[in-house]
Design a protein around this motif. Sequence first.
Motif, PDB file in Angstrom:
ATOM      1  N   THR A   1       0.930  -1.305  -0.016  1.00  0.00           N
ATOM      2  CA  THR A   1      -0.076   0.133  -0.049  1.00  0.00           C
ATOM      3  C   THR A   1       0.946   1.391   0.308  1.00  0.00           C
ATOM      4  N   ASP A   2       2.082   1.124   0.564  1.00  0.00           N
ATOM      5  CA  ASP A   2       3.115   2.312   0.685  1.00  0.00           C
ATOM      6  C   ASP A   2       3.822   2.369  -0.729  1.00  0.00           C
ATOM      7  N   THR A   3       3.297   3.026  -1.447  1.00  0.00           N
ATOM      8  CA  THR A   3       3.708   3.123  -2.961  1.00  0.00           C
ATOM      9  C   THR A   3       5.075   3.630  -3.225  1.00  0.00           C
ATOM     10  N   ARG A   4       5.892   3.999  -1.922  1.00  0.00           N
ATOM     11  CA  ARG A   4       7.380   4.047  -2.137  1.00  0.00           C
ATOM     12  C   ARG A   4       7.970   2.761  -2.263  1.00  0.00           C
ATOM     13  N   TYR A   5       7.479   1.605  -1.959  1.00  0.00           N
ATOM     14  CA  TYR A   5       7.866   0.312  -2.269  1.00  0.00           C
ATOM     15  C   TYR A   5       7.377  -0.393  -3.296  1.00  0.00           C
ATOM     16  N   ALA A   6       6.568   0.223  -4.171  1.00  0.00           N
ATOM     17  CA  ALA A   6       5.915  -0.596  -5.304  1.00  0.00           C
ATOM     18  C   ALA A   6       6.299   0.006  -6.539  1.00  0.00           C
ATOM     19  N   ARG A   7       6.318  -1.159  -7.642  1.00  0.00           N
ATOM     20  CA  ARG A   7       6.503  -0.475  -9.114  1.00  0.00           C
ATOM     21  C   ARG A   7       5.439  -0.036  -9.694  1.00  0.00           C
ATOM     22  N   TYR A   8       4.259  -0.326  -8.972  1.00  0.00           N
ATOM     23  CA  TYR A   8       3.055  -0.085  -9.692  1.00  0.00           C
ATOM     24  C   TYR A   8       1.969   0.994  -9.041  1.00  0.00           C
ATOM     25  N   ILE A   9       1.220   1.770  -9.603  1.00  0.00           N
ATOM     26  CA  ILE A   9       0.300   2.677  -8.994  1.00  0.00           C
ATOM     27  C   ILE A   9      -0.878   2.395  -9.492  1.00  0.00           C
ATOM     28  N   PRO A  10      -1.996   2.798  -8.550  1.00  0.00           N
ATOM     29  CA  PRO A  10      -3.283   2.371  -9.211  1.00  0.00           C
ATOM     30  C   PRO A  10      -3.713   3.785 -10.319  1.00  0.00           C
ATOM     31  N   THR A  11      -4.553   3.263 -11.091  1.00  0.00           N
ATOM     32  CA  THR A  11      -4.914   4.138 -12.308  1.00  0.00           C
ATOM     33  C   THR A  11      -6.204   5.116 -12.022  1.00  0.00           C
ATOM     34  N   GLY A  12      -7.019   4.593 -10.895  1.00  0.00           N
ATOM     35  CA  GLY A  12      -8.319   5.068 -10.626  1.00  0.00           C
ATOM     36  C   GLY A  12      -9.276   4.494 -10.876  1.00  0.00           C
ATOM     37  N   ASP A  13      -9.207   3.715 -11.958  1.00  0.00           N
ATOM     38  CA  ASP A  13     -10.500   2.942 -12.473  1.00  0.00           C
ATOM     39  C   ASP A  13     -10.229   1.454 -11.943  1.00  0.00           C
ATOM     40  N   GLY A  14      -9.689   1.164 -10.880  1.00  0.00           N
ATOM     41  CA  GLY A  14      -9.595  -0.320 -10.415  1.00  0.00           C
ATOM     42  C   GLY A  14      -8.361  -0.932 -11.032  1.00  0.00           C
ATOM     43  N   LYS A  15      -7.792  -0.386 -11.933  1.00  0.00           N
ATOM     44  CA  LYS A  15      -6.429  -1.084 -12.547  1.00  0.00           C
ATOM     45  C   LYS A  15      -5.233  -0.203 -12.014  1.00  0.00           C
ATOM     46  N   TRP A  16      -4.091  -0.910 -12.395  1.00  0.00           N
ATOM     47  CA  TRP A  16      -2.851  -0.647 -12.157  1.00  0.00           C
ATOM     48  C   TRP A  16      -2.067  -0.355 -13.112  1.00  0.00           C
ATOM     49  N   LYS A  17      -0.719   0.378 -13.210  1.00  0.00           N
ATOM     50  CA  LYS A  17       0.095   0.742 -14.068  1.00  0.00           C
ATOM     51  C   LYS A  17       1.451   0.776 -13.586  1.00  0.00           C
ATOM     52  N   LEU A  18       2.694   0.787 -14.334  1.00  0.00           N
ATOM     53  CA  LEU A  18       3.856   1.067 -13.889  1.00  0.00           C
ATOM     54  C   LEU A  18       4.048   2.254 -13.355  1.00  0.00           C
ATOM     55  N   LYS A  19       4.835   2.486 -12.311  1.00  0.00           N
ATOM     56  CA  LYS A  19       4.753   3.877 -11.749  1.00  0.00           C
ATOM     57  C   LYS A  19       5.772   4.626 -12.824  1.00  0.00           C
ATOM     58  N   LYS A  20       6.924   4.075 -13.014  1.00  0.00           N
ATOM     59  CA  LYS A  20       7.856   4.721 -13.946  1.00  0.00           C
ATOM     60  C   LYS A  20       7.470   4.654 -15.258  1.00  0.00           C
ATOM     61  N   LYS A  21       7.511   5.723 -15.978  1.00  0.00           N
ATOM     62  CA  LYS A  21       7.235   5.881 -17.535  1.00  0.00           C
ATOM     63  C   LYS A  21       8.189   5.076 -18.279  1.00  0.00           C
ATOM     64  N   LEU A  22       7.696   4.462 -19.448  1.00  0.00           N
ATOM     65  CA  LEU A  22       8.746   3.726 -20.266  1.00  0.00           C
ATOM     66  C   LEU A  22       9.383   4.520 -21.123  1.00  0.00           C
ATOM     67  N   GLU A  23      10.738   4.332 -21.029  1.00  0.00           N
ATOM     68  CA  GLU A  23      11.528   5.185 -22.100  1.00  0.00           C
ATOM     69  C   GLU A  23      12.083   4.229 -22.926  1.00  0.00           C
ATOM     70  N   ASN A  24      12.586   4.668 -24.348  1.00  0.00           N
ATOM     71  CA  ASN A  24      13.102   3.862 -25.034  1.00  0.00           C
ATOM     72  C   ASN A  24      14.376   3.864 -25.283  1.00  0.00           C
ATOM     73  N   LYS A  25      14.977   3.347 -24.149  1.00  0.00           N
ATOM     74  CA  LYS A  25      16.604   3.362 -23.599  1.00  0.00           C
ATOM     75  C   LYS A  25      16.595   2.121 -22.761  1.00  0.00           C
ATOM     76  N   CYS A  26      17.809   1.602 -22.627  1.00  0.00           N
ATOM     77  CA  CYS A  26      18.126   0.755 -21.518  1.00  0.00           C
ATOM     78  C   CYS A  26      19.771   0.443 -21.314  1.00  0.00           C
ATOM     79  N   TRP A  27      20.170   1.196 -20.187  1.00  0.00           N
ATOM     80  CA  TRP A  27      21.683   0.873 -20.324  1.00  0.00           C
ATOM     81  C   TRP A  27      22.205  -0.531 -20.174  1.00  0.00           C
TER      82      TRP A  27
END
Length: 348
Positions: free
Chosen positions: A256-282
């Motif tokens: 429930t503490d979203t500091r420790y979650a990779r996901y956040i609620p979208t508001g309509d009962g669903k969840w999404k990734l907290k971080k925006k997907l960027e087209n890069k990967c070191w």
Amino acid sequence: MKFEESVWNSLLSIVKNTLISAIGYSRHLSLGKVGNLLLLATSFQLSRIIKKPIMWGKPTTLSIEPTTSCNLRCPECPSGLRAFSRPTGMLDEQLFDRIIQQSKRSLTWLHLYFQGEPFLHPNFSKLVSLAHREGIFTSTSTNAHYLDEKRTEEILSSGLSQLIVSMDGISQEIYQQYRIGGNLEKVQQGLHLLLAKRKERNQLFPRVVLQFLVTGQNEHQIPDLKAWAEAMDVDELQLKTTQIYDYEHGSELIPTDTRYARYIPTGDGKWKLKKKLENKCWRMWQGAVVTWDGRVVPCCFDKDAKHVMGNLRSQKLETIWKSEVYDQFRSQLLADRSQIEICKNCTE
Ligand code: SF4
């Protein structure tokens, strides 16, 4: 102890441990390895600008899987669920030696772990010693069910640089909700034994990291965990977010503490990734993951080896690293990462 004094002591301990780890890591560096790292970083930045993959360096990190076998049954792990479509087995020592000989001039970090429990490999300490002798910083992750007298002595003599111990609960009841089949007392005794023996031998390494995978079931135990870790004198405590396969409809594993979650609620009962997907990967420019049978896969998110770049049983690491297949994967990442299934649920 006063509050200010305890904060000051914690800060001092963090600084001391960071310094020891940094010195331990830098002792394994050479001019060639640093030069290679610069080449990788330059290739990565240039590739991002021109949106085409350039690769001038060699892998600076590798994760090599000693085995896919595991003694536990963790619910978000294909090894624990026995859900792999790839075979289960043990890394062959000769193959390991060949990989180390090919990569030792560029490798700054070897993580002897991917899936499975590394200590189930009958010659795990021998693998560590071999890499250590070649001047490589070595690390591994364990559920700590095999830290008995003999194994502890072996690991302390092997030259291992870092040991990550997974312990996701501070009571048996909570611990076993995720680590199904696990025995918390065994983990704590093993950890205690290792730290006591390390002290007895006057050794600073392996640095011991206690890793706590935060879930909705154990997040309330964080204060007790911190107190326990301090009393045990572990070198570092890491609170890690949990990857959930089917996160869109929520899960009791999401804290429930979203500091420790990779996901956040979208508001309509669903969840999404907290971080925006960027087209890069070191990660695609710095290292690779090798399964026990020599297959090279892009990263640790490819648990079932769906994106095989080549096989070290028959090919050289450098050939695979600079191959057409790897290039195509990197190109797709730079163009549109959301088209790669494993990358959709990744916080990199
Ligand atoms: S899943 Fe994709 S974005 Fe994430 S580390 Fe792997 S390759 Fe990179």
